[in-house]
Design an enzyme around this catalytic site. Structure first.
Site, PDB file in Angstrom:
ATOM      1  N   SER A 197      42.678  93.825  62.512  1.00  0.00           N
ATOM      2  CA  SER A 197      43.259  92.999  63.500  1.00  0.00           C
ATOM      3  C   SER A 197      42.172  91.979  63.879  1.00  0.00           C
ATOM      4  O   SER A 197      41.262  92.428  63.741  1.00  0.00           O
ATOM      5  CB  SER A 197      43.761  93.813  64.950  1.00  0.00           C
ATOM      6  OG  SER A 197      44.085  93.059  65.778  1.00  0.00           O
ATOM      7  N   TYR A 210      41.825  99.814  72.190  1.00  0.00           N
ATOM      8  CA  TYR A 210      42.378  99.531  70.822  1.00  0.00           C
ATOM      9  C   TYR A 210      41.362  98.499  70.149  1.00  0.00           C
ATOM     10  O   TYR A 210      40.977  98.429  68.943  1.00  0.00           O
ATOM     11  CB  TYR A 210      43.670  98.557  71.007  1.00  0.00           C
ATOM     12  CG  TYR A 210      44.355  98.017  70.001  1.00  0.00           C
ATOM     13  CD1 TYR A 210      45.159  99.042  68.990  1.00  0.00           C
ATOM     14  CD2 TYR A 210      44.233  96.672  69.424  1.00  0.00           C
ATOM     15  CE1 TYR A 210      45.723  98.086  68.090  1.00  0.00           C
ATOM     16  CE2 TYR A 210      44.970  96.109  68.398  1.00  0.00           C
ATOM     17  CZ  TYR A 210      45.794  96.991  67.707  1.00  0.00           C
ATOM     18  OH  TYR A 210      46.247  96.527  66.521  1.00  0.00           O
TER      19      TYR A 210
END
Length: 341
Positions: A197, A210
Site C-alpha cells: 500500500s 495498518y
C-alpha cells in the site's frame, strides 16, 4: 579491479539503468506469458484478489485461490471457470474458422483450485501449502494480497486486532515465501508479488497498526529482492505493488480535503489491478498507483518532518482516516446494540 575503475564502472551502470528505465516510458516491454503457469493468490475471495484471479485466468494461467471465506472463494472460482469455458469456446471457433495453421494455447486442461486458509495462522499456511504441492504441483507465481484493517485509534484498539493485522498483512508473507520459495530457488524460476500500500511508504494518523504492517511488508519484499540478487537467482522476479486508496470498501469513509479530492480520488479497483498486471507481466520491480505516489514518497524522504506535517494538513491527509474510524465505531456500536450486548 582497481577501486577507481570500479567506481567509474558502477557510475556507468547506474546511469545506464536510468536510461533503460526512461526508455520503458516510450517503448513498453512485451508482456511475458503466464499460460499454463500455476499462480497462487491469497485473499482471492473478494476485492483486488478476485480481480487479480480473473486477470490471470484471461491469460490462461492455472490458479490456486486462498481465502479464509470458502463461500466467496468458490464464487471467484466459478467466475474463473466461466472465463476458461469462454476461452475454450474461442479456441474451438478459431480452429474451425481459420484455414491456416495457427498456434492456439490450449485451455482445456486448465483448472482452478480453492483452499480455505487463514494466512494469519502459520500452521494453516504450512499445512495448506503442503496440500497445494501434493495436489497441484509447484507454484510459479505467488501473489500475497490478503489484508485486513482494524479501524481503531491506537489506544482504543484491542491487542488482539493489532496482532491480527500484523499477522495477516506482514507475517503471512514470510510464511508463504518460506513455503514456496525453496522450489523457486531450486529451479531459478518464479515470481513473487507483494500487494502492499502507499501507507507502506508514508503514513497517516489513526491507522498505526495498518501502516506498521504495510511498512513491514515493503521491508520484507525489498530485503527478499536483494537476497535473490545476492544469490544470483535472476530467474526469480519480484514486484512490489503500492496503490493509493482503492475503492473496495475497505477504507469506506476515508476523505481528504474536499477541494483536493477531485484531483486525487480513490482508485477504481479495475484500474489498480490492470496497472499492477502491466507491471507484473513486464517484470517491473515496483509499481505505485497513481504515479504521484512516487513524488510523495520522495518528498517525505527529503523534507523536514514539520514541512511534511504542513503538507498533510493542507491536503487534509493528516486526519483523512478519522471519518472511516468513526464509521467503523458506529457500526460496531450498532451491532452490539442489535445483539443486546
Amino acid at each position: 579491479m582497481n577501486i577507481v575503475l570500479e567506481f567509474f564502472l558502477v557510475t556507468f551502470k547506474v546511469l545506464w539503468a536510468f536510461v533503460l528505465s526512461g526508455a520503458k516510458w516510450f517503448i513498453r516491454p512485451k508482456d511475458k506469458s503466464v499460460a499454463g503457469q500455476v499462480c497462487l493468490i491469497t485473499g482471492a475471495g473478494s476485492g483486488l484478489g478476485r480481480l487479480f484471479a480473473l486477470e490471470f485466468a484471461r491469460r490462461r494461467a492455472q490458479l490456486v485461490l486462498w481465502d479464509i471465506n470458502s463461500q466467496s472463494n468458490e464464487e471467484t472460482a466459478d467466475m474463473v471457470r466461466k472465463i476458461y469455458r469462454d476461452l475454450q469456446a474461442e479456441d474451438s471457433t478459431r480452429r474451425t474458422t481459420n484455414s491456416t495453421e495457427e498456434e492456439v494455447l490450449p485451455c482445456s486442461n486448465l483448472q482452478v483450485y480453492t483452499y480455505t486458509c487463514d494466512v494469519g495462522k502459520r500452521e494453516s499456511v504450512y499445512t495448506t501449502s503442503e496440500r497445494v504441492r501434493k495436489e497441484v504441483g509447484d507454484i510459479y507465481l505467488l501473489l500475497n494480497n490478503a489484508g485486513v484493517v482494524s479501524g481503531h485509534h491506537l489506544l482504543e484498539c484491542p491487542d488482539e486486532l493489532i496482532e491480527r493485522t500484523m499477522m495477516v498483512n506482514c507475517h503471512a508473507h514470510f510464511w508463504t515465501a518460506k513455503a514456496f520459495l525453496p522450489k523457486m530457488m531450486e529451479m531459478n524460476h518464479g515470481h513473487i508479488v507483494t500487494v502492499a500500500s502507499s501507507l507502506g511508504l508514508f503514513s497517516t494518523a489513526g491507522v498505526e497498526d495498518y501502516c506498521a504492517s504495510k511498512f513491514g511488508a515493503v521491508g520484507f519484499h525489498e530485503s527478499l529482492s536483494h537476497e535473490l540478487k545476492a544469490a544470483d537467482k535472476d530467474g526469480i522476479k519480484t514486484t512490489l505493488v503500492c496503490p493509493y486508496l482503492v475503492d473496495t470498501g475497505m477504507f469506506r469513509g476515508c476523505r481528504i480535503r474536499k477541494e483536493i479530492e477531485p484531483f486525487l480520488p480513490p482508485l477504481k479497483p479495475d484500474y489498480c489491478v490492470k496497472q499492477a498486471m502491466r507491471a507484473i507481466l513486464t517484470d517491473q520491480p515496483m509499481i505505485c498507483t497513481p504515479r504521484l505516489m512516487y513524488i510523495v514518497t520522495c518528498m517525505k524522504s527529503i523534507l523536514p518532518f514539520e514541512a511534511v506535517v504542513c503538507m498533510y494538513r493542507f491536503l487534509g491527509a493528516d486526519k483523512c482516516m478519522y471519518p472511516f474510524i468513526a464509521q467503523r465505531k458506529q457500526a460496531t456500536n450498532n451491532n452490539e446494540a442489535k445483539n443486546g450486548i
